[in-house]
Design a protein around this motif. Structure first.
Motif, PDB file in Angstrom:
ATOM      1  N   SER A  31       4.374  26.454   2.525  1.00 31.93           N
ATOM      2  CA  SER A  31       3.713  26.556   3.822  1.00 31.93           C
ATOM      3  C   SER A  31       4.207  25.481   4.789  1.00 31.93           C
ATOM      4  O   SER A  31       4.421  25.747   5.977  1.00 31.93           O
ATOM      5  CB  SER A  31       2.195  26.442   3.645  1.00 31.93           C
ATOM      6  OG  SER A  31       1.698  27.469   2.820  1.00 31.93           O
ATOM      7  N   ASN A  37       1.053  29.855   6.631  1.00 35.40           N
ATOM      8  CA  ASN A  37       0.064  29.563   5.615  1.00 35.40           C
ATOM      9  C   ASN A  37       0.184  30.518   4.428  1.00 35.40           C
ATOM     10  O   ASN A  37       0.051  31.731   4.557  1.00 35.40           O
ATOM     11  CB  ASN A  37      -1.347  29.674   6.202  1.00 35.40           C
ATOM     12  CG  ASN A  37      -2.413  29.557   5.143  1.00 35.40           C
ATOM     13  OD1 ASN A  37      -2.363  28.664   4.301  1.00 35.40           O
ATOM     14  ND2 ASN A  37      -3.374  30.462   5.154  1.00 35.40           N
ATOM     15  N   ARG A 315      -6.154  26.390   8.158  1.00 34.54           N
ATOM     16  CA  ARG A 315      -4.898  25.889   7.582  1.00 34.54           C
ATOM     17  C   ARG A 315      -3.713  26.236   8.482  1.00 34.54           C
ATOM     18  O   ARG A 315      -2.807  25.421   8.689  1.00 34.54           O
ATOM     19  CB  ARG A 315      -4.694  26.473   6.185  1.00 34.54           C
ATOM     20  CG  ARG A 315      -5.710  26.005   5.155  1.00 34.54           C
ATOM     21  CD  ARG A 315      -5.329  26.460   3.758  1.00 34.54           C
ATOM     22  NE  ARG A 315      -6.376  26.110   2.793  1.00 34.54           N
ATOM     23  CZ  ARG A 315      -7.287  26.957   2.323  1.00 34.54           C
ATOM     24  NH1 ARG A 315      -7.275  28.224   2.706  1.00 34.54           N
ATOM     25  NH2 ARG A 315      -8.194  26.553   1.468  1.00 34.54           N
TER      26      ARG A 315
END
Length: 339
Positions: A31, A37, A315
């Motif tokens: 990532s 992600n 994220r």
């Protein structure tokens, strides 16, 4: 981190927990490099908040200053059991601290015992104002693995400039009781750490705190840099020695964060934070729980929250532009700790 403490942490691993770490790490590396992600695995580390209540009034702590918008309360034992049962397969390290003073929870050591039954390493951080001889022996018997003792001054005058309403003598007495209890019960745990928060009023005492730690028999001494909320134009708590500060002076006299964060954060892959009332927040910098990613008090499991669209979106936001997120702007990820 001392070798004995590190070995103790590793002893809480098993085949599944080790495999889970490998999955987390590989997906994080992917990532980070692709800026997309991709998350596999479950957290191996958690912070669980026993209570938001605190007996002190530290100037850079929203708990001590009573500035929270979220309510003050304590973790319910049945909710804690639910937390542990949902994470015990992957989690082998729990820090029982977020905001507040843990030992103000009347059943704090029951939390520790419950985690130890599930073979989880346990740690906490305390101002040690509530530890007498009897409590020290209870702590040792509970199985607590690590206890960070906040000792932010070597005289009452310097100590109380940050630990407002605190008494240094209680910290020293509590430490003596803990060291004595470990010897009496022939226990290696808890691993006792003197943590000295470096601020301008106490930075001249930094060399002496290592000597005091050795004399008193604690296992480790750490110097921690202070997070300051108002730092751009300087701050009375900012150390003169930049070595012990999180901030660096610019040519124009203003200050900036010394560490380059970058669009990445291992914590978003490896750990999470659970508040006393069951909210899940991304990390310990979200002190007022502004970025709630889910609640365990509802009919939702931790696994579902961890893999939810909301968590995944957070994220991805980290990978895209971390500095656009308020709690990331003053982050010490990568900040140095001296020991």
């Amino acid at each position: 981190m001392s070798f004995k403490d590190q070995r103790n942490i590793i002893s809480h691993l098993n085949a599944y927990r080790l495999w889970n770490i490998m999955r987390l790490r590989s997906s994080y590396v992917f990532s980070k490099s692709t800026k997309r992600n991709k998350h596999k695995g479950l957290p191996f580390s958690l912070s669980i908040e026993p209570t938001t209540a605190c007996n002190l009034g530290c100037p850079e702590c929203p708990s001590g200053l009573k500035q929270f918008t979220r309510p003050t309360g304590k973790l319910d034992l049945s909710l804690h059991e639910t937390m542990l049962d949902q994470v015990k397969k992957s989690v082998f390290y729990i820090n029982y601290y977020f905001q507040g003073e843990p030992f103000l929870h009347p059943d704090f050591l029951e939390l520790i015992k419950a985690a130890k039954k599930r073979k989880i390493y346990t740690a906490t951080s305390s101002n040690v104002h509530f530890i007498d001889k009897a409590k020290a022996e209870e702590i040792v018997r509970s199985g607590l693995d690590r206890l960070i003792i906040s000792i932010d001054g070597l005289t009452q005058e310097t100590y109380e400039q940050y630990r407002v309403h605190g008494e240094l003598n209680k910290v020293l007495q509590g430490t003596e009781h803990l060291v004595a209890a470990k010897k009496k019960l022939a226990s290696r745990t808890p691993h006792l750490i003197f943590q000295f928060l470096a601020v301008k009023p106490n930075e001249h005492e930094i060399p002496q705190v290592f000597k005091l730690g050795k004399e008193m028999g604690v296992d480790e001494v750490r110097i921690k840099t202070a997070q300051l909320y108002d730092y751009k134009n300087g701050n009375p708590l900012m150390p003169d020695n930049e070595t012990f500060a999180r901030y660096k002076e610019n040519p124009d006299g203003t200050y900036r964060l010394k560490y380059k964060t970058g669009n990445r954060c291992w914590r978003m892959w490896s750990s999470s934070v659970l508040t006393w009332d069951g909210k899940v927040v991304p990390c310990c910098f979200d002190k007022d729980a502004k970025h709630v990613l889910g609640e365990l008090t509802k009919e939702t499991t931790f696994d579902e929250i961890w893999n939810s669209e909301r968590y995944q979106a957070f994220r991805q936001a980290i990978l895209k532009n971390r500095n656009a997120i308020d709690i990331c702007k003053n982050c010490s990820e990568g900040a140095k700790v001296w020991a």
